[in-house]
Write a protein that holds these residues in place. Structure first.
Motif, PDB file in Angstrom:
ATOM      1  N   GLU A  46      34.991 -13.891 -22.723  1.00  0.00           N
ATOM      2  CA  GLU A  46      35.799 -12.879 -22.044  1.00  0.00           C
ATOM      3  C   GLU A  46      35.617 -11.502 -22.673  1.00  0.00           C
ATOM      4  OE1 GLU A  46      37.887 -11.208 -19.173  1.00  0.00           O
ATOM      5  OE2 GLU A  46      37.294 -13.323 -19.218  1.00  0.00           O
ATOM      6  N   SER A  47      35.501 -11.439 -23.987  1.00  0.00           N
ATOM      7  CA  SER A  47      35.320 -10.137 -24.643  1.00  0.00           C
ATOM      8  C   SER A  47      33.967  -9.530 -24.285  1.00  0.00           C
ATOM      9  CB  SER A  47      35.453 -10.283 -26.158  1.00  0.00           C
ATOM     10  OG  SER A  47      34.380 -11.043 -26.702  1.00  0.00           O
ATOM     11  N   ILE A  48      32.947 -10.383 -24.138  1.00  0.00           N
ATOM     12  CA  ILE A  48      31.622  -9.882 -23.754  1.00  0.00           C
ATOM     13  C   ILE A  48      31.653  -9.352 -22.330  1.00  0.00           C
ATOM     14  CG2 ILE A  48      29.241 -10.567 -23.283  1.00  0.00           C
ATOM     15  CD1 ILE A  48      29.512 -12.567 -25.602  1.00  0.00           C
ATOM     16  N   LEU A  49      32.262 -10.094 -21.440  1.00  0.00           N
ATOM     17  CA  LEU A  49      32.347  -9.652 -20.049  1.00  0.00           C
ATOM     18  C   LEU A  49      33.155  -8.358 -19.941  1.00  0.00           C
ATOM     19  CD1 LEU A  49      32.947 -13.096 -18.307  1.00  0.00           C
ATOM     20  CD2 LEU A  49      30.910 -11.653 -18.098  1.00  0.00           C
ATOM     21  N   THR A  50      34.203  -8.248 -20.724  1.00  0.00           N
ATOM     22  CA  THR A  50      35.017  -7.028 -20.712  1.00  0.00           C
ATOM     23  C   THR A  50      34.223  -5.835 -21.228  1.00  0.00           C
ATOM     24  OG1 THR A  50      37.049  -8.304 -21.024  1.00  0.00           O
ATOM     25  CG2 THR A  50      37.134  -5.965 -21.576  1.00  0.00           C
ATOM     26  N   SER A  51      33.423  -6.055 -22.280  1.00  0.00           N
ATOM     27  CA  SER A  51      32.585  -4.963 -22.806  1.00  0.00           C
ATOM     28  C   SER A  51      31.602  -4.469 -21.752  1.00  0.00           C
ATOM     29  CB  SER A  51      31.823  -5.432 -24.051  1.00  0.00           C
ATOM     30  OG  SER A  51      32.697  -5.624 -25.134  1.00  0.00           O
TER      31      SER A  51
ATOM     32  N   SER B  32      31.571  -0.788 -20.033  1.00  0.00           N
ATOM     33  CA  SER B  32      30.378   0.072 -20.156  1.00  0.00           C
ATOM     34  C   SER B  32      29.970   0.698 -18.832  1.00  0.00           C
ATOM     35  CB  SER B  32      29.213  -0.747 -20.705  1.00  0.00           C
ATOM     36  OG  SER B  32      28.694  -1.634 -19.711  1.00  0.00           O
ATOM     37  N   GLN B  33      30.397   0.104 -17.730  1.00  0.00           N
ATOM     38  CA  GLN B  33      30.011   0.530 -16.387  1.00  0.00           C
ATOM     39  C   GLN B  33      28.491   0.406 -16.165  1.00  0.00           C
ATOM     40  OE1 GLN B  33      32.085   4.050 -14.798  1.00  0.00           O
ATOM     41  NE2 GLN B  33      33.382   4.032 -16.648  1.00  0.00           N
ATOM     42  N   LEU B  34      27.866  -0.504 -16.922  1.00  0.00           N
ATOM     43  CA  LEU B  34      26.435  -0.759 -16.741  1.00  0.00           C
ATOM     44  C   LEU B  34      26.195  -1.354 -15.364  1.00  0.00           C
ATOM     45  CD1 LEU B  34      23.536  -0.980 -17.975  1.00  0.00           C
ATOM     46  CD2 LEU B  34      24.184  -3.288 -18.738  1.00  0.00           C
ATOM     47  N   ARG B  35      25.228  -0.776 -14.663  1.00  0.00           N
ATOM     48  CA  ARG B  35      24.863  -1.263 -13.334  1.00  0.00           C
ATOM     49  C   ARG B  35      23.406  -1.691 -13.341  1.00  0.00           C
ATOM     50  NH1 ARG B  35      27.398   3.134  -9.158  1.00  0.00           N
ATOM     51  NH2 ARG B  35      26.456   1.696  -7.657  1.00  0.00           N
ATOM     52  N   GLY B  36      23.036  -2.500 -12.377  1.00  0.00           N
ATOM     53  CA  GLY B  36      21.671  -3.012 -12.311  1.00  0.00           C
ATOM     54  C   GLY B  36      20.660  -1.884 -12.246  1.00  0.00           C
TER      55      GLY B  36
ATOM     56  N   ILE C 249      27.275  -4.740 -26.569  1.00  0.00           N
ATOM     57  CA  ILE C 249      28.149  -5.685 -27.267  1.00  0.00           C
ATOM     58  C   ILE C 249      28.366  -5.237 -28.718  1.00  0.00           C
ATOM     59  CG2 ILE C 249      28.338  -8.055 -28.113  1.00  0.00           C
ATOM     60  CD1 ILE C 249      26.854  -8.926 -25.582  1.00  0.00           C
ATOM     61  N   GLU C 250      27.315  -4.728 -29.331  1.00  0.00           N
ATOM     62  CA  GLU C 250      27.364  -4.320 -30.735  1.00  0.00           C
ATOM     63  C   GLU C 250      28.213  -3.063 -30.927  1.00  0.00           C
ATOM     64  OE1 GLU C 250      23.900  -4.768 -34.002  1.00  0.00           O
ATOM     65  OE2 GLU C 250      23.497  -3.318 -32.428  1.00  0.00           O
ATOM     66  N   LYS C 251      28.061  -2.092 -30.007  1.00  0.00           N
ATOM     67  CA  LYS C 251      28.717  -0.790 -30.172  1.00  0.00           C
ATOM     68  C   LYS C 251      29.964  -0.626 -29.307  1.00  0.00           C
ATOM     69  CE  LYS C 251      24.208   1.346 -31.095  1.00  0.00           C
ATOM     70  NZ  LYS C 251      23.217   2.364 -30.643  1.00  0.00           N
ATOM     71  N   GLY C 252      30.145  -1.542 -28.354  1.00  0.00           N
ATOM     72  CA  GLY C 252      31.306  -1.457 -27.473  1.00  0.00           C
ATOM     73  C   GLY C 252      30.957  -0.800 -26.145  1.00  0.00           C
ATOM     74  N   GLY C 253      31.621  -1.262 -25.099  1.00  0.00           N
ATOM     75  CA  GLY C 253      31.345  -0.731 -23.774  1.00  0.00           C
ATOM     76  C   GLY C 253      31.637   0.749 -23.653  1.00  0.00           C
ATOM     77  N   GLU C 254      32.632   1.231 -24.426  1.00  0.00           N
ATOM     78  CA  GLU C 254      32.978   2.652 -24.346  1.00  0.00           C
ATOM     79  C   GLU C 254      31.839   3.541 -24.832  1.00  0.00           C
ATOM     80  OE1 GLU C 254      34.650   0.324 -25.921  1.00  0.00           O
ATOM     81  OE2 GLU C 254      36.434   0.035 -24.654  1.00  0.00           O
ATOM     82  N   TRP C 255      31.043   3.020 -25.787  1.00  0.00           N
ATOM     83  CA  TRP C 255      29.895   3.807 -26.279  1.00  0.00           C
ATOM     84  C   TRP C 255      28.959   4.145 -25.135  1.00  0.00           C
ATOM     85  CZ3 TRP C 255      25.001   1.412 -25.906  1.00  0.00           C
ATOM     86  CH2 TRP C 255      23.941   2.240 -26.279  1.00  0.00           C
ATOM     87  N   PHE C 256      28.593   3.167 -24.333  1.00  0.00           N
ATOM     88  CA  PHE C 256      27.652   3.400 -23.242  1.00  0.00           C
ATOM     89  C   PHE C 256      28.297   4.273 -22.164  1.00  0.00           C
ATOM     90  CE2 PHE C 256      25.152   2.310 -19.468  1.00  0.00           C
ATOM     91  CZ  PHE C 256      23.853   2.359 -19.960  1.00  0.00           C
ATOM     92  N   ALA C 257      29.529   3.974 -21.814  1.00  0.00           N
ATOM     93  CA  ALA C 257      30.205   4.712 -20.741  1.00  0.00           C
ATOM     94  C   ALA C 257      30.459   6.166 -21.121  1.00  0.00           C
ATOM     95  CB  ALA C 257      31.520   4.033 -20.389  1.00  0.00           C
TER      96      ALA C 257
ATOM     97  N   ARG D  46      29.500  11.655 -14.477  1.00  0.00           N
ATOM     98  CA  ARG D  46      28.861  10.345 -14.383  1.00  0.00           C
ATOM     99  C   ARG D  46      28.905   9.639 -15.742  1.00  0.00           C
ATOM    100  NH1 ARG D  46      29.178   9.646  -9.265  1.00  0.00           N
ATOM    101  NH2 ARG D  46      27.788   7.855  -9.536  1.00  0.00           N
ATOM    102  N   HIS D  47      28.605   8.338 -15.764  1.00  0.00           N
ATOM    103  CA  HIS D  47      28.760   7.560 -16.993  1.00  0.00           C
ATOM    104  C   HIS D  47      27.510   6.727 -17.275  1.00  0.00           C
ATOM    105  CE1 HIS D  47      33.041   8.531 -17.231  1.00  0.00           C
ATOM    106  NE2 HIS D  47      33.068   8.337 -15.917  1.00  0.00           N
ATOM    107  N   GLY D  48      27.124   6.684 -18.547  1.00  0.00           N
ATOM    108  CA  GLY D  48      26.025   5.828 -18.969  1.00  0.00           C
ATOM    109  C   GLY D  48      24.751   6.583 -19.283  1.00  0.00           C
ATOM    110  N   LEU D  49      23.722   5.821 -19.594  1.00  0.00           N
ATOM    111  CA  LEU D  49      22.390   6.347 -19.880  1.00  0.00           C
ATOM    112  C   LEU D  49      21.428   5.886 -18.803  1.00  0.00           C
ATOM    113  CD1 LEU D  49      22.306   5.553 -23.701  1.00  0.00           C
ATOM    114  CD2 LEU D  49      22.388   7.850 -22.705  1.00  0.00           C
ATOM    115  N   ARG D  50      20.418   6.682 -18.537  1.00  0.00           N
ATOM    116  CA  ARG D  50      19.388   6.292 -17.587  1.00  0.00           C
ATOM    117  C   ARG D  50      18.014   6.526 -18.207  1.00  0.00           C
ATOM    118  NH1 ARG D  50      20.641   5.161 -12.320  1.00  0.00           N
ATOM    119  NH2 ARG D  50      18.675   4.065 -12.553  1.00  0.00           N
TER     120      ARG D  50
END
Length: 561
Positions: A206-211, A215-219, A377-385, A392-396
């Motif tokens: 659950e913690s991994i899925l939440t991260s 992160s708002q990571l999309r395909g 997972i290592e840095k937390g979803g907030e890092w990526f977002a 906008r959110h994330g890296l490309r």
């Protein structure tokens, strides 16, 4: 007498049945048996065995195809229809002369055409003799080094006639980049620790899925479906569940997956293994485009090392080889290809998350989507977002080619504009070139003028303008280029790559090329054709193919006068 006549007819029918169709030659059968050795004769390995024949004999003879069908207990029709579907298989029928043992492939897609691919082809046709076949091919995934030639399986970057001729005479294998990270280097840099924590329970599901959701990571293959949500959907399906990893990046202008595989393959592999553990995956199939021979060697070697040295249990992992079909970048077409069939997109529903590979629920992912899992997972979803610009959110990972000083893969904030990307990451335009237009998402993402250079580049931001970011394949055009010619190049690509399953795409792309090649465009007819293709095509190829043509009509009308 009547009985005798009927008996003779029966014998004739039996004899006719025995000799119908192509007969299997004993020598060809011996060749196939020797080539396959003790390999399992599974139906889904058909394409792998076609590659084995092609690699050994440099073509597929009708006799060998018939022998392969006999060996695998398949009909000859099944084998021939698969072999003829893929561009990288050379079928030689009776009476035909096999192609030369060496083929030089010249990419003539948009970026390479801008860099002089047509002139390169003409020069090579004059320089190289009859023992070398020169073949125009669609994008080979090295657009940052255009024009590109591939001698056998070895790429020649920023190719000149002299460099290609030298490569023909002196075959060199592709070298790994200096910053390449192998298994031991990756482990020394804390690699596979997150996977180990998943297995031990230190990191719960659950913690991994939440991260991932945070992160708002999309395909990152182009569709942009939220990764965390996809994992939950497949995880809720009945076991056994499978995974299919899509590394068939055939979109002209795209090369980010190759870039990461050549440098840091284990970061992707760890993300893949974490996904398998969280979702409950029994077997993993990695589908790699055939143009990436260097990456295939890397993955083969590193997977072998991982399997032999990993302290953690691993699911079954299979590496499968594409055969030159852009359509197999579509998830269901890729699954058909992994199963050893023609890469024909499936009708949906059902979706592959429910009925996918071998009829089982399947987690389908682009390679780069999995590449970021470990870091998130290592840095937390907030890092990526927290990355991103203009709301906008994330890296490309932008694959940038065309008229810029520094083409290549540039990791930048999601939502960056094309002007910012050119100025901050690409060192500006080439000397003497002014920014004129750009493809934001490869051949299918449309063509925008410089006046739309301040739109944030991300999912959903370009739709209202008639394009999309897709896999972030950016091709930059200058005032020395023609958007009309670039659109024609893109449509020729779609015509060549249409799988032919549906009429709107098969006929529509061919018709569009003919209309676009005319001096004067019949705009009403083109718009009607575009509507039919977008509304009635089965998959994204036909649905998106009209985008460049429509954008020229909308934004570059001065070129049509």
């Amino acid at each position: 007498m009547t009985t005798a006549i009927h008996t003779n007819k029966k014998e004739l029918r039996k004899k006719h049945r025995r000799i119908r169709g192509r007969q299997v030659e004993q020598q060809a059968l011996d060749d196939i048996l020797a080539l396959l050795g003790e390999e399992p004769l599974q139906r889904d390995l058909l394409i792998e065995y076609l590659h084995a024949i092609q690699d050994h004999y440099h073509h597929l003879s009708a006799a060998h195809l018939a022998a392969l069908a006999e060996t695998m207990k398949l009909s000859q029709t099944e084998v021939f229809e698969v072999a003829t579907f893929y561009h990288h298989f050379d079928i030689v029928r009776e009476g035909e002369v096999p192609p030369p043992a060496l083929t030089v492939r010249i990419c003539d897609s948009v970026s390479c055409e801008l860099a002089g691919a047509n002139k390169l082809v003409k020069n090579l046709e004059q320089m190289l003799g009859p023992d070398v076949r020169i073949q125009r091919v669609p994008c080979v995934g090295r657009c940052e080094s255009a024009p590109v030639a591939v001698v056998g399986t070895n790429p020649v970057l920023v190719a000149s006639p002299e460099a290609v001729a030298e490569a023909v005479n002196n075959r060199h294998t592709e070298a790994k980049p200096d910053d390449y990270i192998n298994y031991q280097r990756y482990v020394d840099q804390s690699g596979y620790q997150q996977y180990g924590k998943c297995l031990s329970g230190e990191l719960d599901t659950e913690s991994i899925l939440t991260s991932l959701e945070d992160s708002q990571l999309r395909g990152l293959g182009g569709a942009g479906f939220p990764v965390g949500r996809k994992w939950r959907i497949v995880r809720d399906q009945p076991a056994p569940r499978l995974m299919a990893v899509n590394i068939d990046e055939g979109e002209p202008g795209t090369f980010k997956d190759r870039y990461y595989l050549e440098r840091d393959p284990h970061r992707f592999l760890e993300g893949m293994l974490i996904a398998a553990e969280v979702v409950g995956i029994d077997e993993i199939y990695i589908y790699l485009r055939d143009e990436y021979a260097g990456c295939r060697k890397i993955l083969t070697d590193e997977l072998a090392t991982l399997k032999s040295k990993s302290p953690h249990p691993l699911p079954s992992i299979h590496l499968r080889r594409g055969a030159g079909a852009y359509i197999c970048g579509e998830e269901s077409a890729m699954i058909e290809s992994i199963e050893g069939k023609r890469g024909m997109p499936r009708l949906r529903p059902p979706f592959v998350a429910e009925v996918g590979l071998f009829g089982r629920p399947t987690l389908e992912h682009n390679m780069e989507s999995l590449y970021w899992v470990r870091d998130i997972i290592e840095k937390g979803g907030e890092w990526f977002a927290s990355e991103g610009r203009h709301g906008r959110h994330g890296l490309r990972s932008f694959s940038v080619s065309g008229r810029v000083q520094k083409p290549g893969v540039h990791l930048a904030p999601a939502g960056i504009t094309i002007r910012e990307l050119i100025d901050e990451y690409c060192d500006g335009m080439l000397p003497g070139h002014e920014f004129y237009g750009y493809f934001p998402g490869g051949a299918s993402g449309g063509i925008f003028p410089a006046s739309l250079g301040d739109i944030p580049l991300d999912f959903d931001t370009l739709n209202e303008h008639g394009g999309f970011i897709g896999s972030a394949a950016v091709i930059v055009l200058s005032d020395k280029d023609s958007a009309k010619n670039a659109a024609i190049n893109a449509m020729r690509f779609f015509e060549h790559e249409s799988c032919g399953q549906c009429t709107p795409c098969r006929v529509g792309t061919a018709k569009a090329v003919k209309l676009m090649e005319k001096t004067s465009w019949d705009v009403p007819l083109m718009e009607e054709l575009s509507d039919v293709m977008m509304d009635a095509s089965i998959c994204g190829l036909g649905q998106a193919a009209p985008n460049p043509m429509q954008c020229v009509i909308k934004y570059f009308s001065e070129e049509l006068k």
